[in-house]
Write a protein that holds these residues in place. Structure first.
Motif, PDB file in Angstrom:
ATOM      1  N   SER A  36      74.672  16.309 -11.245  1.00  0.00           N
ATOM      2  CA  SER A  36      76.101  16.547 -11.457  1.00  0.00           C
ATOM      3  C   SER A  36      76.965  15.295 -11.425  1.00  0.00           C
ATOM      4  CB  SER A  36      76.626  17.540 -10.410  1.00  0.00           C
ATOM      5  OG  SER A  36      76.493  16.993  -9.102  1.00  0.00           O
ATOM      6  N   VAL A  37      76.559  14.275 -10.715  1.00  0.00           N
ATOM      7  CA  VAL A  37      77.410  13.093 -10.563  1.00  0.00           C
ATOM      8  C   VAL A  37      77.018  11.989 -11.536  1.00  0.00           C
ATOM      9  CG1 VAL A  37      78.123  11.254  -8.986  1.00  0.00           C
ATOM     10  CG2 VAL A  37      77.934  13.600  -8.173  1.00  0.00           C
ATOM     11  N   PHE A  38      75.778  11.595 -11.511  1.00  0.00           N
ATOM     12  CA  PHE A  38      75.353  10.462 -12.321  1.00  0.00           C
ATOM     13  C   PHE A  38      75.526  10.707 -13.819  1.00  0.00           C
ATOM     14  CE2 PHE A  38      72.368   9.493  -8.573  1.00  0.00           C
ATOM     15  CZ  PHE A  38      73.392   8.841  -7.909  1.00  0.00           C
ATOM     16  N   PRO A  39      75.254  11.911 -14.367  1.00  0.00           N
ATOM     17  CA  PRO A  39      75.516  12.112 -15.797  1.00  0.00           C
ATOM     18  C   PRO A  39      76.984  11.929 -16.168  1.00  0.00           C
ATOM     19  CG  PRO A  39      74.025  13.803 -14.975  1.00  0.00           C
ATOM     20  CD  PRO A  39      74.521  13.065 -13.780  1.00  0.00           C
ATOM     21  N   ARG A  40      77.902  12.459 -15.341  1.00  0.00           N
ATOM     22  CA  ARG A  40      79.332  12.296 -15.627  1.00  0.00           C
ATOM     23  C   ARG A  40      79.737  10.831 -15.561  1.00  0.00           C
ATOM     24  NH1 ARG A  40      82.283  15.532 -11.315  1.00  0.00           N
ATOM     25  NH2 ARG A  40      84.102  14.645 -12.375  1.00  0.00           N
ATOM     26  N   LEU A  41      79.250  10.149 -14.549  1.00  0.00           N
ATOM     27  CA  LEU A  41      79.581   8.731 -14.410  1.00  0.00           C
ATOM     28  C   LEU A  41      78.966   7.916 -15.538  1.00  0.00           C
ATOM     29  CD1 LEU A  41      81.080   6.787 -12.520  1.00  0.00           C
ATOM     30  CD2 LEU A  41      78.918   6.414 -11.337  1.00  0.00           C
ATOM     31  N   ARG A  42      77.771   8.291 -15.940  1.00  0.00           N
ATOM     32  CA  ARG A  42      77.115   7.596 -17.051  1.00  0.00           C
ATOM     33  C   ARG A  42      77.931   7.760 -18.332  1.00  0.00           C
ATOM     34  NH1 ARG A  42      72.652  10.103 -16.837  1.00  0.00           N
ATOM     35  NH2 ARG A  42      71.573   8.615 -15.473  1.00  0.00           N
ATOM     36  N   GLU A  43      78.437   8.951 -18.559  1.00  0.00           N
ATOM     37  CA  GLU A  43      79.235   9.193 -19.760  1.00  0.00           C
ATOM     38  C   GLU A  43      80.542   8.401 -19.729  1.00  0.00           C
ATOM     39  OE1 GLU A  43      79.519  10.494 -23.451  1.00  0.00           O
ATOM     40  OE2 GLU A  43      77.844  10.951 -22.106  1.00  0.00           O
ATOM     41  N   HIS A  44      81.159   8.322 -18.548  1.00  0.00           N
ATOM     42  CA  HIS A  44      82.394   7.538 -18.431  1.00  0.00           C
ATOM     43  C   HIS A  44      82.121   6.059 -18.707  1.00  0.00           C
ATOM     44  CE1 HIS A  44      86.110   5.846 -16.796  1.00  0.00           C
ATOM     45  NE2 HIS A  44      85.336   5.025 -16.099  1.00  0.00           N
ATOM     46  N   CYS A  45      81.107   5.512 -18.091  1.00  0.00           N
ATOM     47  CA  CYS A  45      80.788   4.092 -18.287  1.00  0.00           C
ATOM     48  C   CYS A  45      80.476   3.802 -19.750  1.00  0.00           C
ATOM     49  CB  CYS A  45      79.606   3.688 -17.412  1.00  0.00           C
ATOM     50  SG  CYS A  45      79.944   3.693 -15.638  1.00  0.00           S
ATOM     51  N   ARG A  46      79.768   4.727 -20.383  1.00  0.00           N
ATOM     52  CA  ARG A  46      79.351   4.492 -21.757  1.00  0.00           C
ATOM     53  C   ARG A  46      80.511   4.623 -22.732  1.00  0.00           C
ATOM     54  NH1 ARG A  46      75.949   1.450 -24.358  1.00  0.00           N
ATOM     55  NH2 ARG A  46      75.151   2.349 -26.267  1.00  0.00           N
ATOM     56  N   ALA A  47      81.248   5.732 -22.620  1.00  0.00           N
ATOM     57  CA  ALA A  47      82.291   6.012 -23.603  1.00  0.00           C
ATOM     58  C   ALA A  47      83.511   5.128 -23.419  1.00  0.00           C
ATOM     59  CB  ALA A  47      82.696   7.487 -23.527  1.00  0.00           C
ATOM     60  N   THR A  48      83.829   4.772 -22.190  1.00  0.00           N
ATOM     61  CA  THR A  48      85.046   4.026 -21.916  1.00  0.00           C
ATOM     62  C   THR A  48      84.816   2.526 -21.887  1.00  0.00           C
ATOM     63  OG1 THR A  48      85.905   5.872 -20.623  1.00  0.00           O
ATOM     64  CG2 THR A  48      86.942   3.740 -20.303  1.00  0.00           C
ATOM     65  N   LEU A  49      83.739   2.096 -21.239  1.00  0.00           N
ATOM     66  CA  LEU A  49      83.515   0.671 -21.022  1.00  0.00           C
ATOM     67  C   LEU A  49      82.377   0.105 -21.862  1.00  0.00           C
ATOM     68  CD1 LEU A  49      83.758   0.752 -17.131  1.00  0.00           C
ATOM     69  CD2 LEU A  49      85.561   0.099 -18.721  1.00  0.00           C
ATOM     70  N   GLY A  50      81.632   0.976 -22.533  1.00  0.00           N
ATOM     71  CA  GLY A  50      80.486   0.492 -23.295  1.00  0.00           C
ATOM     72  C   GLY A  50      79.344   0.023 -22.423  1.00  0.00           C
ATOM     73  N   LEU A  51      79.257   0.525 -21.203  1.00  0.00           N
ATOM     74  CA  LEU A  51      78.223   0.115 -20.256  1.00  0.00           C
ATOM     75  C   LEU A  51      77.194   1.226 -20.073  1.00  0.00           C
ATOM     76  CD1 LEU A  51      80.481  -1.429 -17.453  1.00  0.00           C
ATOM     77  CD2 LEU A  51      79.164  -2.688 -19.156  1.00  0.00           C
ATOM     78  N   HIS A  52      75.958   0.822 -19.851  1.00  0.00           N
ATOM     79  CA  HIS A  52      74.939   1.763 -19.415  1.00  0.00           C
ATOM     80  C   HIS A  52      75.046   1.933 -17.901  1.00  0.00           C
ATOM     81  CE1 HIS A  52      72.714   2.208 -23.156  1.00  0.00           C
ATOM     82  NE2 HIS A  52      72.796   0.897 -23.335  1.00  0.00           N
ATOM     83  N   LEU A  53      74.629   3.094 -17.414  1.00  0.00           N
ATOM     84  CA  LEU A  53      74.520   3.322 -15.967  1.00  0.00           C
ATOM     85  C   LEU A  53      73.099   3.773 -15.671  1.00  0.00           C
ATOM     86  CD1 LEU A  53      75.837   3.729 -13.105  1.00  0.00           C
ATOM     87  CD2 LEU A  53      76.091   6.119 -13.766  1.00  0.00           C
ATOM     88  N   THR A  54      72.445   3.070 -14.773  1.00  0.00           N
ATOM     89  CA  THR A  54      71.110   3.464 -14.336  1.00  0.00           C
ATOM     90  C   THR A  54      71.103   3.561 -12.822  1.00  0.00           C
ATOM     91  OG1 THR A  54      70.330   1.177 -14.188  1.00  0.00           O
ATOM     92  CG2 THR A  54      70.036   2.295 -16.295  1.00  0.00           C
ATOM     93  N   VAL A  55      70.381   4.538 -12.326  1.00  0.00           N
ATOM     94  CA  VAL A  55      70.250   4.744 -10.882  1.00  0.00           C
ATOM     95  C   VAL A  55      68.765   4.732 -10.540  1.00  0.00           C
ATOM     96  CG1 VAL A  55      70.722   6.253  -8.937  1.00  0.00           C
ATOM     97  CG2 VAL A  55      72.379   6.089 -10.810  1.00  0.00           C
ATOM     98  N   THR A  56      68.374   3.805  -9.695  1.00  0.00           N
ATOM     99  CA  THR A  56      66.983   3.681  -9.270  1.00  0.00           C
ATOM    100  C   THR A  56      66.817   4.415  -7.955  1.00  0.00           C
ATOM    101  OG1 THR A  56      66.819   1.513 -10.335  1.00  0.00           O
ATOM    102  CG2 THR A  56      65.137   2.071  -8.693  1.00  0.00           C
ATOM    103  N   ASP A  57      66.137   5.557  -8.019  1.00  0.00           N
ATOM    104  CA  ASP A  57      65.820   6.329  -6.820  1.00  0.00           C
ATOM    105  C   ASP A  57      64.319   6.181  -6.572  1.00  0.00           C
ATOM    106  OD1 ASP A  57      65.432   8.089  -4.779  1.00  0.00           O
ATOM    107  OD2 ASP A  57      66.233   9.852  -5.812  1.00  0.00           O
TER     108      ASP A  57
END
Length: 1549
Positions: A36-57
């Protein structure tokens, strides 16, 4: 890595977060964050800032055996800290401390101390001795953990000084504690801790009473003699001491939540759910704020490199820095290269030679890093590829200088490689035993390549001191070593995961980031099936490849992968040596079908097919009983495995979105928000993969012909690359839309100067240029729809409603200089029916140009080892005839593999009888019918007919030199025109002469036309006379008649169309066009004064013709119906006159030096046929609904246009030129002034109802109620008269300047002697006066206010702005202009309510007064303002300005011509800037926000305004919303011609 002030590299394109937690008590929370959190944040980073978001668990896998060990986790943390553009650490600390874990390695002294402590405590050491193994190859020697950490039991506190307490506690710390301390202690400081988030959850009464009893059954019967620190103790020290100390010193962000549970029930599921939800909200909010704070949007926009050259330079510098880091062995050639780089005067190229993997590129990178002062040409060529070296030198070196430098890399000595391996091992904390060293020495002796030594290092790292020294341990050679390394990775990480990961990386064009690799692997069904589903990793509906798995694999390849600046960020991985890619291709990508499949998958990823929640199906299969892992999709796939499918599930793989441009929804400046950040990763990778997967239709329609893709390419500074892709110059492509691609490429090239500086103008530029041709190119309607969508997305803009007639045409231009020598020129050229161009040069060479998408081919053949030189080229239509100076003839079939066919005959090398000059008796022409090819020569009396290349030709003898030839459609008869005017007809089957005759005037025959009537023919002689004959063969030939033109001068050329029955005859001073059905002259067209025609051709459907003029490089287009020159086509040369050729689809011009231009005939037709008035538009009046408007150009005509059809419907004719034009507000009457008479036209009946003489007015005003009109006369009486009957109501004796009728139709207001007078329309007397004497300043301008009918806005000469209530004659001063401000009465305009007042236009500045705020505002436009018009409501100002080409350093058509700017008066913002491409002459704006622009060439353009900010949109729509959207057919009904009264029917005395 160098860090910015924020602690991370601002160029990094990824936010990489490492998740620290206790895997035992965080399963639910981590799953919630993932879902629920990382997908939303990933979409924000990508669509707004052009950044990828990766989370290493590290604990994402459900199998603990796949969890990384301590050393790997440390490397993962360091990776996130170094390469995250934003936060890099997220820690979840719960109420359980976690199990203690042993360190990955222990140095020998400490290990022995550890055993001693355990023995003294009475604890057996067998478990430790089983899991730790001594390794002497480690520096220093250490014991290494052989399996995952096992729990530590027994006391580990200090004992008699043998071990410190802190070190003893290290053996009791959990993985959570150890990882968190490592991340925060080693990276202490604001720049690091500020990028970390820690969440502590304290739970009181977590177990509850029942669980406490179960967990504490009773006292321990045998208590240990010493009390050890518990997990709660370490948890307390972590939360209460360690973290608070960092909060105070480094501003670490720590959030603590305390949950007090009921003592009876403890920590229930409901309470955990509540905490989970609050945690998700908190984490999302905090991470979002942290990402945004560390990536300010304006800074990211400013830092974005949209200059291709600057970006390429940055990439090369970064690549040089990366490769120079691999320079391990000092080479003696280094000094030679440095000396070359430091040379200032010599510009010779340098060639660096050497075998593969010898370090050529690394050496150059190292030298460039040492010497950064200059850039020179260096060629890196393998020594054995001498042909390649010579070719490169021919293309580069010899053009730049005479000679070149050459540096040959010698082989490296064995001892240097041994020292290199030892150095690499030492830097890795490793060494080898003496026996292993012997093995290393043997290996480097067998292969003395530097890269091989680096590969040895990777293999030796896996050795321990117990490893056996066997020769088989070290593969021999580079490729074998790489292959062995890949085999090791497959066993460690899984075969399919390694294969696909490395395959994707190798197939990429510019490398891939870790996030992209993870997304690609998660979208790969076979990887998910084989590596995760069949192993029971997770529920398929939530399945994706864990990022930690990809990261661990890449860590093992870290020595052979590097990051460089590619596109928008630092992070794309690439092979540091190309041989890795070669081995991967050979090992994993040998099947072409598999390569195509993977390229297609990469294309799907980069076009965002599975983004935004688009679930991808996954077929779940049962694992086959037989063992053996085989890759799905390969040829060895077991068919039974495919039949074991159980079900299909649809999984949201959550790949990154891939827009062409990242645009923020955050508040930004309009320019910053509009431009956005280009998704360079997409525009660089997607075209490559679409082409490699052969998805040509998608490549053309959804990419090349996409507005979004073109915008991104242009904004990225890749306009030249975009044009090359459209023209297919990058590779051999399957081109299905060649005309559309060529059109767009031509338009982009012609507007390149504007697009380089203002990429955001692309939609408007393309819309204005494309709309006239949408009927020709219906495939581009989707492109225009994209422009409309983009305009609505932006919320403002101008759309095209009616396109004006084009003044310039798009063309394909290219140069053939690569096959034409500098000292040579083109002497002859011909074209086939298939649009293939063939030419010859002065040097005797021949070339062939098939299309813009094919390279120019040089034609050559050898005969008896002699070079054949071509002299002439002629076209038979289907094939090309080439003749040589030695009189050989060759037929060229451009569609056949064996293109050349030699025509064998008596005219071969022996030549003509008595011939002494090889340049005489050139082939004059050829005709092909069926299988016969008829050839005749200049000044020769015979014709040869060839039937096949090897047969002896038939010779037909004529009375005099043959000048023209034509064959019957069946090929049985041949008609020959001769120099003396004679005509001969032969039977080609038996050489029998059927007819011989001569024209009466005995002039040379240049053309023979076979008429539709059997045995009728027409002969055209050299002076243009046309003789008609009947030659049926049954009776003597009869001369029917002679049709002759007036001029007796010689014909330059002729063009005949059988389909149109039209003949064009071109002479120097006139062009005559004949209708060959009736042999009637259609028209004669004279050359411009002082000019002469040299060539002319008929255009499509005979409505137009093209002509070349002497000493003019332009191609002029004439319209048959009007006799006007409607277009001028610019060629590739501005000095020489080109040749003009007609093809099946268009026209080609080519200069002697090979500059070629090509136009589509339908484009010429679409541009030349639209209606235009004969002169420049002087006045435009608009129907109140906006769907009809009327134009006057100073001629005797007024055109009435329909916006629904885009064409003039009626022509109002007058006896004299029209001076003024007015339309009544009710749209029922059109009033014009012509020759001193007033014409009243009734719109319902389209009749001239009155023609009034006797007043000679200079202007006419119609009252707002449409009942009366006022004719204004500067000399004499002005009259108020009834519009219905022409009767005079009253006379006005005073002439009022700048007169206007009041909104209530009661007064005529105007200026006289510095006063503003209000004259009654009933009596003609002055009723009201605004006196200059009373207010101490003259009235210089005024304006009525339709929404305030009693008031008039007045401006005085002293700068005062007043409102005058006419009925009460009261005055109120509204504003006083500053003394330094100079108003312009001629530009004084107001809105209907009087809220805005246009004051002046000074050069490129427009000033207006906002009376609601009493403030003067100014707006700058591009160029000097020539005209301004406010809309009736006063919401917008429409401005025409003329840019200065000198200020732009550009003289292109778009920069020199006028600009239309729409300005929002409320805030001064620009709605849109439109480059008109031609010179305007009139401007009008209707109430429905449609802008009407008349042009100097007589055309009209209509544009609508869209502005969501003020909720305004033009309600006027043309045909299908865009006038250009129509089938281009301009041969319909002519406008209705309305004639006036022959004499006035009303005369005023």
């Amino acid at each position: 890595m160098e860090e910015s002030a924020l602690g991370s590299d601002p160029r990094t394109s990824c936010v990489k977060i490492y998740l620290i937690s206790n895997p035992e008590d965080s399963v639910v929370e981590r799953r919630a964050l993932r879902e629920s959190v990382f997908p939303r944040l990933r979409e924000h980073c990508r669509a707004t800032l052009g950044l990828h978001l990766t989370v290493t668990d590290p604990y994402e896998s459900s199998d603990p055996r796949r969890w990384p060990d301590q050393r790997t986790r440390q490397r993962l943390i360091a990776e996130c800290q170094s390469n995250s553009n934003g936060p890099f650490l997220l820690a979840l600390i719960g109420h359980q401390y976690g199990t203690a874990s042993l360190p990955s390695h222990v140095e020998v002294p400490e290990y022995q101390m550890l055993l001693q402590v355990c023995q003294q405590a009475g604890i057996t050491t067998g478990a430790l001795e089983e899991v730790y193994l001594r390794d002497e190859n480690s520096i220093p020697p250490s014991y290494w953990l052989q399996a995952r950490a096992c729990p530590t039991h027994g006391p580990m506190e200090s004992n008699e000084g043998l071990m410190t307490q802190e070190r003893a506690h290290d053996y009791l710390r959990s993985e959570l504690d150890a990882d968190l301390r490592l991340a925060l202690q080693e990276g202490s400081g604001d720049g690091v801790t500020r990028r970390c988030l820690v969440y502590v959850h304290r739970i009181l009464n977590a177990l509850g009473q029942r669980n406490e009893k179960q967990s504490n059954p009773g006292p321990d019967p045998l208590p240990t003699p010493r009390i050890l620190p518990s997990g709660d103790h370490f948890l307390s020290r972590l939360c209460d001491h360690f973290l608070p100390s960092l909060i105070a010193s480094s501003r670490l962000l720590v959030y603590t939540t305390t949950t007090e549970c009921d003592r009876r029930h403890g920590y229930t599921t409901a309470r955990r759910r509540a905490y989970r939800e609050s945690l998700c909200q908190r984490v999302y909010s905090d991470l979002l704020d942290l990402v945004n704070d560390l990536n300010p949007l304006p800074l990211r926009h400013l830092a974005h490199l949209d200059d291709a050259l600057a970006r390429e330079l940055a990439e090369q510098q970064e690549l040089s820095r990366v490769l120079s880091g691999l320079y391990d062995v000092i080479r003696p050639e280094e000094e030679e290269i440095k000396i070359y780089l430091l040379e200032r005067d010599k510009q010779r190229p340098l060639v660096v030679g050497g075998g593969p993997c010898t370090g050529k590129t690394v050496l150059l990178a190292h030298c460039c890093q040492q010497v950064k002062s200059c850039v020179k040409l260096i060629l890196v060529v393998p020594t054995e590829e001498e042909k390649e070296r010579d070719r490169l030198l021919m293309e580069t070196g010899q053009r730049r200088s005479r000679g070149f430098g050459f540096v040959e890399l010698k082989s490296v000595e064995r001892r240097q490689l041994v020292r290199m391996v030892a150095s690499l091992l030492s830097s890795s904390g490793r060494r080898v035993t003496s026996g292993q060293q012997t093995l290393v020495n043997q290996a480097v002796s067998s292969c003395s390549l530097i890269f091989y030594a680096r590969l040895l290092h990777s293999h030796i790292l896996l050795w321990t001191s117990d490893s056996e020294a066997m020769e088989s341990l070290l593969p021999n050679g580079v490729h074998a070593s790489i292959s062995a390394l890949l085999d090791l990775l497959e066993r460690k990480h899984g075969p399919l995961l390694v294969r696909r990961c490395l395959s994707y990386l190798t197939l990429s064009r510019t490398g891939l980031t870790e996030a992209e690799l993870t997304d690609l692997l998660s979208s790969d069904d076979e990887v998910l099936m084989m590596e995760y589903v069949l192993r029971g990793e997770a529920h398929p509906s939530r399945l994706s490849v864990p990022y930690v798995d990809v990261e661990r694999l890449l860590l093992d390849l870290r020595m052979f992968l590097a990051r460089r600046v590619v596109a928008t960020g630092k992070g794309a991985l690439f092979w540091v040596n190309r041989h890795f890619g070669l081995v991967v291709t050979k090992k994993y990508l040998g099947c072409p079908e598999l390569r195509k499949k993977l390229h297609s998958a990469m294309a799907d990823y980069f076009n965002g097919r599975w983004a935004f929640g688009n679930a991808k199906p996954l077929v779940i299969m049962r694992e086959p009983e037989s063992s053996g892992m085989k890759e799905l999709g390969s040829r060895e796939t077991n068919a039974a495995f495919l039949e074991s499918a159980q079900m299909t599930v649809y999984i949201d793989r959550q790949p990154s979105c891939q827009p062409f441009v990242f645009r923020s929804s955050e508040p930004l400046s309009s320019a910053c928000k509009e431009v956005g950040l280009v998704n360079l990763r997409m525009i660089l990778e997607l075209p490559h993969h679409l082409q490699e997967s052969e998805r040509w239709e998608e490549f053309e329609r959804k990419l090349l012909l996409s507005l979004g893709f073109q915008q991104a390419m242009i904004q990225a500074g890749l306009l030249s690359d975009l044009v090359a892709m459209l023209m297919g110059e990058s590779r051999s492509q399957v081109v299905t839309l060649p005309r559309e691609r060529a059109l767009l490429a031509s338009m982009l090239k012609s507007t390149a100067c504007i697009l380089h500086s203002s990429p955001q103008e692309l939609p408007m530029l393309m819309e204005t240029r494309l709309c006239p041709y949408l009927g020709v190119y219906p495939e581009l309607e989707v492109y225009i729809q994209e422009i409309e969508k983009d305009r609505k997305r932006r919320g403002s803009g101008i759309s095209v409603v009616l396109c004006p007639a084009s003044s310039t045409l798009p063309s394909i231009q290219c140069s053939l200089s690569e096959v034409i020598q500098e000292q040579s020129s083109i002497t002859d050229v011909a074209v086939t029916e298939g649009n293939v161009l063939v030419g010859v040069t002065e040097s005797g060479s021949a070339w062939m140009w098939r299309s813009p998408w094919r390279e120019v081919e040089e034609l050559s053949l050898s005969n008896k080892q002699l070079k054949v030189k071509f002299s002439r080229v002629r076209s038979t239509g289907r094939r090309i005839l080439l003749s040589t100076y030695c009189h050989m003839l060759f037929l060229l079939d451009v569609t056949s593999p064996e293109m050349f066919v030699e025509l064998v005959g008596p005219l071969k090398t022996e030549g003509f009888p008595g011939e002494t000059d090889q340049h005489t008796h050139m082939v004059e022409g050829c005709v092909e019918r069926k299988d016969n090819v008829c050839v005749w020569w200049k000044d020769q009396r015979f014709v040869c007919v060839f039937h096949g290349g090897n047969d002896k030709p038939l010779t037909f003898q004529c009375q005099s030199s043959v000048t023209c030839l034509v064959c019957s459609p069946d090929g049985h008869y041949m008609y020959c025109g001769q120099e003396t005017g004679a005509v001969a007809i032969f039977n080609t089957n038996n050489t029998k002469t059927i007819f011989e005759g001569s024209n009466p005037n005995q002039n040379a025959i240049l053309w023979i036309i076979l008429c539709e009537e059997p045995w009728d023919m027409a002969c055209v002689d050299i002076t243009g006379n046309i003789m008609l004959w009947n030659v049926d063969g049954k009776q003597p030939a009869s001369f029917i008649e002679c049709c002759s033109g007036k001029s007796g001068s010689s014909i330059l050329n002729m063009d005949y169309s059988y389909e149109l029955d039209t003949l064009l005859v071109c002479k120097a001073q006139q062009i005559t066009v004949w209708n060959t059905c009736e042999w009637a002259m259609r028209g004669q067209f004279m050359a411009p004064q002082g000019k002469a025609f040299i060539h002319a051709l008929l255009a499509q459907e005979g409505h137009l013709f093209l002509a070349l003029l002497q000493s003019c490089s332009l191609v002029l287009v004439w319209k048959m119906s009007s006799g006007e020159c409607v277009l001028s086509l610019g060629t590739s040369s501005s000095t020489s006159v080109p040749r003009l050729l007609k093809t099946a689809s268009g026209f080609i011009t080519i200069t002697p030096h090979g500059c070629l231009s090509m136009w589509d005939s339908e484009v010429i037709y679409a541009a030349g046929m639209p209606s235009k008035m004969s002169s420049g538009i002087r006045q435009v009046v608009v129907h109140d609904v906006g769907d009809r408007f009327y134009t006057a150009d100073g001629s005797v005509e007024v055109w009435g246009w329909s916006l629904r059809t885009g064409d003039p419907e009626v022509n109002f004719f007058h006896d004299e030129p029209v001076e003024k034009l007015k339309l009544s507000p009710d749209n029922r009457h059109l009033v014009t002034i012509s020759g001193g008479d007033i014409y009243i036209w009734q719109m319902d009946t389209c009749q001239n109802i009155f023609r009034i003489s006797g007043s000679s007015p200079t202007d006419i005003l119609v009252t707002p109620n449409s009942k009366f009109a006022v004719s204004l006369c500067e000399r004499g009486l002005s009259r108020v008269w009834n519009l219905q009957n022409g009767g005079v109501v009253c006379h006005i004796h005073l002439y009022l300047a700048d007169a206007k009728v009041s909104p209530e139709s009661t007064f005529l207001l105007g200026l006289r002697g510095g006063d503003l007078l209000a004259t009654s329309l009933w009596s003609g007397t002055v009723s009201k006066r605004f006196s200059r004497a009373e207010y101490s300043e003259c009235v210089v301008a005024f304006h009525v206010l339709p929404q305030q009918p009693d008031f008039v806005l007045v401006m005085g000469s002293g700068g005062g702005v007043y409102t005058w209530k006419v009925t009460e004659e009261t005055v109120l001063r509204q504003f006083q202009l500053p003394h330094s401000f100079s108003g312009q009465p001629q530009t004084f305009q107001t809105s209907s309510a009087g809220s805005f007042v246009l004051l002046s236009t000074d050069n490129d500045t427009m000033a207006f007064l906002d009376l609601s705020t009493h403030r003067i505002c100014s707006v700058n436009v591009e160029g000097a303002v020539s005209a301004v018009c406010l809309d009736e409501a006063g919401r917008y100002a429409v401005c025409l300005s003329q840019p200065s080409a000198l200020t732009k350093q550009c003289f292109c058509d778009r920069h020199r011509k006028a600009v239309l700017t729409v300005i929002r008066l409320a805030d001064g913002g620009k709605v849109e800037v439109l480059r008109l491409g031609k010179m305007p002459s009139a401007l009008a704006v209707c109430e429905q926000l449609c802008v009407y622009v008349g042009f100097h060439d007589g055309s009209v353009g209509v544009y609508s305004i869209l502005d969501i900010i003020t909720k305004q949109e033009c309600s006027v729509r043309g045909r299908a919303n865009l006038i250009g959207w129509r089938n281009q057919c301009f041969c319909g009904l002519a406008p209705k011609r309305l004639l006036p009264f022959a004499i006035p029917n009303i005369t005023w005395s």
